[in-house]
Motif scaffolding. Structure first.
Motif, PDB file in Angstrom:
ATOM      1  N   ALA A  69       0.849  -1.191   0.000  1.00 51.60           N
ATOM      2  CA  ALA A  69       0.000   0.000   0.000  1.00 51.60           C
ATOM      3  C   ALA A  69       0.886   1.243   0.000  1.00 51.60           C
ATOM      4  O   ALA A  69       2.089   1.163   0.256  1.00 51.60           O
ATOM      5  N   THR A  70       0.304   2.394  -0.272  1.00 49.50           N
ATOM      6  CA  THR A  70       1.083   3.638  -0.321  1.00 49.50           C
ATOM      7  C   THR A  70       1.710   3.977   1.023  1.00 49.50           C
ATOM      8  O   THR A  70       2.728   4.646   1.078  1.00 49.50           O
ATOM      9  N   ASP A  71       1.128   3.472   2.130  1.00 50.56           N
ATOM     10  CA  ASP A  71       1.711   3.725   3.455  1.00 50.56           C
ATOM     11  C   ASP A  71       2.779   2.706   3.834  1.00 50.56           C
ATOM     12  O   ASP A  71       3.312   2.730   4.934  1.00 50.56           O
ATOM     13  N   GLY A  72       3.086   1.778   2.919  1.00 51.08           N
ATOM     14  CA  GLY A  72       4.125   0.782   3.170  1.00 51.08           C
ATOM     15  C   GLY A  72       3.620  -0.542   3.716  1.00 51.08           C
ATOM     16  O   GLY A  72       4.390  -1.484   3.865  1.00 51.08           O
ATOM     17  N   THR A  73       2.342  -0.644   4.021  1.00 48.77           N
ATOM     18  CA  THR A  73       1.763  -1.872   4.542  1.00 48.77           C
ATOM     19  C   THR A  73       1.832  -2.965   3.481  1.00 48.77           C
ATOM     20  O   THR A  73       1.479  -2.734   2.323  1.00 48.77           O
ATOM     21  N   LEU A  74       2.291  -4.164   3.873  1.00 48.33           N
ATOM     22  CA  LEU A  74       2.338  -5.296   2.959  1.00 48.33           C
ATOM     23  C   LEU A  74       1.059  -6.115   3.072  1.00 48.33           C
ATOM     24  O   LEU A  74       0.542  -6.335   4.169  1.00 48.33           O
ATOM     25  N   VAL A  75       0.556  -6.548   1.939  1.00 46.81           N
ATOM     26  CA  VAL A  75      -0.701  -7.287   1.873  1.00 46.81           C
ATOM     27  C   VAL A  75      -0.461  -8.550   1.050  1.00 46.81           C
ATOM     28  O   VAL A  75       0.117  -8.490  -0.038  1.00 46.81           O
ATOM     29  N   LYS A  76      -0.885  -9.707   1.571  1.00 47.55           N
ATOM     30  CA  LYS A  76      -0.782 -10.960   0.823  1.00 47.55           C
ATOM     31  C   LYS A  76      -2.051 -11.120  -0.009  1.00 47.55           C
ATOM     32  O   LYS A  76      -3.163 -10.987   0.506  1.00 47.55           O
ATOM     33  N   VAL A  77      -1.869 -11.420  -1.296  1.00 49.48           N
ATOM     34  CA  VAL A  77      -3.001 -11.581  -2.204  1.00 49.48           C
ATOM     35  C   VAL A  77      -2.875 -12.933  -2.896  1.00 49.48           C
ATOM     36  O   VAL A  77      -1.840 -13.244  -3.486  1.00 49.48           O
ATOM     37  N   VAL A  78      -3.935 -13.754  -2.807  1.00 46.86           N
ATOM     38  CA  VAL A  78      -3.939 -15.083  -3.415  1.00 46.86           C
ATOM     39  C   VAL A  78      -5.067 -15.145  -4.447  1.00 46.86           C
ATOM     40  O   VAL A  78      -6.238 -14.969  -4.116  1.00 46.86           O
ATOM     41  N   PHE A  79      -4.676 -15.378  -5.698  1.00 44.77           N
ATOM     42  CA  PHE A  79      -5.647 -15.563  -6.764  1.00 44.77           C
ATOM     43  C   PHE A  79      -5.873 -17.054  -6.936  1.00 44.77           C
ATOM     44  O   PHE A  79      -4.919 -17.821  -7.063  1.00 44.77           O
ATOM     45  N   LYS A  80      -7.135 -17.475  -6.926  1.00 46.35           N
ATOM     46  CA  LYS A  80      -7.472 -18.892  -7.067  1.00 46.35           C
ATOM     47  C   LYS A  80      -8.419 -19.055  -8.248  1.00 46.35           C
ATOM     48  O   LYS A  80      -9.437 -18.356  -8.339  1.00 46.35           O
ATOM     49  N   ASN A  81      -8.067 -19.957  -9.151  1.00 43.03           N
ATOM     50  CA  ASN A  81      -8.926 -20.276 -10.289  1.00 43.03           C
ATOM     51  C   ASN A  81      -9.138 -21.775 -10.320  1.00 43.03           C
ATOM     52  O   ASN A  81      -8.176 -22.533 -10.396  1.00 43.03           O
ATOM     53  N   ASP A  82     -10.385 -22.196 -10.217  1.00 44.82           N
ATOM     54  CA  ASP A  82     -10.702 -23.612 -10.363  1.00 44.82           C
ATOM     55  C   ASP A  82     -11.994 -23.726 -11.159  1.00 44.82           C
ATOM     56  O   ASP A  82     -12.616 -22.714 -11.483  1.00 44.82           O
ATOM     57  N   PRO A  83     -12.409 -24.943 -11.504  1.00 47.00           N
ATOM     58  CA  PRO A  83     -13.603 -25.093 -12.335  1.00 47.00           C
ATOM     59  C   PRO A  83     -14.877 -24.506 -11.725  1.00 47.00           C
ATOM     60  O   PRO A  83     -15.794 -24.129 -12.439  1.00 47.00           O
ATOM     61  N   LYS A  84     -14.939 -24.390 -10.407  1.00 46.36           N
ATOM     62  CA  LYS A  84     -16.150 -23.891  -9.756  1.00 46.36           C
ATOM     63  C   LYS A  84     -16.166 -22.380  -9.581  1.00 46.36           C
ATOM     64  O   LYS A  84     -17.214 -21.757  -9.664  1.00 46.36           O
ATOM     65  N   GLU A  85     -15.001 -21.791  -9.288  1.00 45.69           N
ATOM     66  CA  GLU A  85     -14.978 -20.363  -8.982  1.00 45.69           C
ATOM     67  C   GLU A  85     -13.605 -19.753  -9.200  1.00 45.69           C
ATOM     68  O   GLU A  85     -12.603 -20.450  -9.238  1.00 45.69           O
ATOM     69  N   SER A  86     -13.604 -18.450  -9.339  1.00 51.24           N
ATOM     70  CA  SER A  86     -12.363 -17.671  -9.368  1.00 51.24           C
ATOM     71  C   SER A  86     -12.478 -16.629  -8.274  1.00 51.24           C
ATOM     72  O   SER A  86     -13.451 -15.875  -8.224  1.00 51.24           O
TER      73      SER A  86
END
Length: 141
Positions: A69-86
């Protein structure tokens, strides 16, 4: 003649085998580490990790990134793609928000849940909630 410890071992193995006989478990057919490439076809060095798992011919892909983030905070982001949902799961301050993919446009992917929206444009992610917009930029750790 069997010794006492060998007999106990055989009986134990027999009991364990009988208990497991009725269990039906998902068997992962193929699990492999993959490389994520950016729009130029080069390996994306900002990827924390990426996995592809295939179960019964259906693939599930998970890609983990760290955004800042602009304030330096780190954020974990997980993208998941499977046959049922993204989905995208965003974790910060020990809280995780999971949003479902709702739209794909030429230059952005949109994820939503309730009043929260995440817009992914290239290596930027914009979190929107009400009038608040939090810009995040993909980074290396």
């Amino acid at each position: 003649m069997l010794t006492k410890s060998t007999s106990i071992l055989c009986v134990s193995l027999f009991i364990i085998a009988c208990k497991n006989e009725g269990k039906k478990e998902v068997i992962i057919k193929n699990s492999s580490e993959t490389s994520v490439v950016n729009n130029n076809g080069k390996i994306d060095s900002n990827t924390l990790s990426s996995t592809t798992i295939e179960v019964n011919g259906k693939k599930t892909e998970k890609t983990n990134y760290v955004y800042k983030a602009t304030d330096g905070t780190l954020v974990k982001v997980v993208f998941k793609n499977d046959p049922k949902e993204s989905t995208v799961a965003i974790t910060s301050n020990k809280k995780t928000f999971t949003l479902e993919k709702t739209d794909t446009k030429t230059d952005e992917i949109i994820y939503k849940k309730d009043d929260m929206t995440a817009r992914v444009k290239g290596d930027s992610l914009y979190l929107e909630q009400g009038d608040n917009i939090i810009p995040l930029k993909r980074t290396k750790i």
